[in-house]
Enzyme design. Sequence first.
Site, PDB file in Angstrom:
ATOM      1  N   ASP A 197      -8.061   7.004  -7.665  1.00  0.00           N
ATOM      2  CA  ASP A 197      -7.150   7.833  -8.448  1.00  0.00           C
ATOM      3  C   ASP A 197      -7.813   9.106  -8.975  1.00  0.00           C
ATOM      4  OD1 ASP A 197      -5.144   6.058  -8.021  1.00  0.00           O
ATOM      5  OD2 ASP A 197      -4.998   5.313 -10.072  1.00  0.00           O
ATOM      6  N   SER A 229      -8.470  -8.194  -7.910  1.00  0.00           N
ATOM      7  CA  SER A 229      -8.626  -8.097  -9.358  1.00  0.00           C
ATOM      8  C   SER A 229      -9.582  -6.970  -9.762  1.00  0.00           C
ATOM      9  CB  SER A 229      -9.105  -9.456  -9.893  1.00  0.00           C
ATOM     10  OG  SER A 229      -9.040  -9.520 -11.287  1.00  0.00           O
ATOM     11  N   LYS A 289      -3.973  -8.244  -6.617  1.00  0.00           N
ATOM     12  CA  LYS A 289      -3.900  -9.055  -7.844  1.00  0.00           C
ATOM     13  C   LYS A 289      -3.913  -8.097  -9.032  1.00  0.00           C
ATOM     14  CE  LYS A 289      -6.142 -12.748 -10.491  1.00  0.00           C
ATOM     15  NZ  LYS A 289      -6.504 -12.032 -11.725  1.00  0.00           N
TER      16      LYS A 289
END
Length: 545
Positions: free
Chosen positions: A299, A288, A313
């Site tokens: 990223d 999460s 998740k």
Amino acid sequence: MNKAKKFIIGIVASISIAVSVGFQSDFFEIAKQIDIYTTLFKELNMNYIDEVNPSKLTNNAVNHMLQNLDPYTRYYDEQGVEDARITSTGEYGGIGALSKFKNKTLTIKEIFKNSAAEKAGLKSGDKILKIDEIIVKDYDEKGVSALLNGLPNSKVKLLIERQNKELNVEVTRAKVEINPVPFYTMLDDEVGYISFIKFNEKASSEVKKAFLELKEDGMKKLIIDVRSNPGGLLLEAVKISNFFIQKDKIVVTTKAKIEKWSNTFKTKNTPLDLEMPITILVNDRSASASEILAGSLQDYDRAVIVGERSFGKGLVQRYRPLSYGTQLKVTISKYYTPSGRCIQELDYTNRDDKGNIPKFSDAGRKTYKTEIGRTVYGGGGILPDIEVKKPKTTETTETLLKSDAFFNYITNYFYENPSISNPEVFNLKGSDFELLKDYLKNHHKDFETKTEVDFKKAKSKAKSESLDNNLNKVFDELLTKIQSEKLKELYKNKDEILHKLTEEIVKRYYYHEGVYKQKAVFDPTIKKAVSILNNSNKYNSILKN
């Protein structure tokens, strides 16, 4: 009115009617099912021959209904609402200990450092027999927890059993605070380390505090450890990401069925540092918000991710108030990292007829690009830039680590050894694994695999059908063989078992702080991260690959 206008008006009218009919149809179906449940519930309570518990019936019905969705959509009764509040705020009133309730026995699993329980002299392994005048075995697990917790400065009297002796202990409850950053330190002259266990309301402020203190101590490179961090508050993940990436950058996007719950979360503040080399440690229990943090920094090519593939998740929940102080935590959206990845692994919507849940990654993982063009993958969690692989944990090992035998062995070790070496030195060896295995040979009942349980059921069934007259000897021989194979199976995860045994023993003497100190010296993933940070060519080549 020309024909084109009439045609368009006709189409719009048709769509409006279809939407209206669809909405009315959905509303009717919901109202119908509620009415069926209400009338059935009323008839049961009025006419069933025995007394029924309306609250228990409702809880069972609701929980069974939610089982068909994902495991994060949950119903909370009044006590559950309070437990959820504690989880998000990170504080409550109690004795400062973790316990387990099994077979009508309440056993203390862990004592927190400087807690009310520690000051009262309680120890891990103590069995609580009475809480004030209440006999523990007469209560269920929730009832027992409620009796232990209470307002700070209130007193509770406990009757405990320790090493076959009964003791009376009085504990003055205190405010218990769960620090999301329980440990941080300098690993060498330049590398700082922050262990980070939960994204509660204090998470970003505690991470910031640790970072600034380490920087004052000379930190030039950073390890953030979110292994086994289950996540928590999404906004805290955004704030922490903001410490290391520029203002006005997208950290995470959520997409929901209800438009107002679809959001793009951007960094809002000036970052703490944009240049410092960072590694983030993840494992298969990092989930999460941990994955939002790791995914966003990956990223933007801002950190090297080290460890195992994370849990996966990619779902977001929100609490919704219900009547009479209850509430629902419901999955409202999926989230996406800056590159567009959804890292959700389990596809709860498409269970098969047997209830098996498929994985999105089974169909192949889609590729995405980081800010400078590196390839990253969606579905199935965050894939580390540098994997630290370990043997697959067998079911037998999982059973052992959760067993009473493992826990009791550590308790016996504690009482047989008044002290151990400092955490930075203490590390169990192969001979300690053999000692554990010898102990398990004499305590099979406290460490039973599914095979043993099912085999004993088969023996019991044979006896009930009077088929055991000539089978008892064969059954006993086979059970002995199964138990022998069970112990051999543990060698497949020898290192993992020794690691967990070391951790739990250190915790008995030096609490969680000692565990982190021991890991800082011996943990292979931390050592790998340090080596990457201390090799600037290697670090830069990973981020520019």
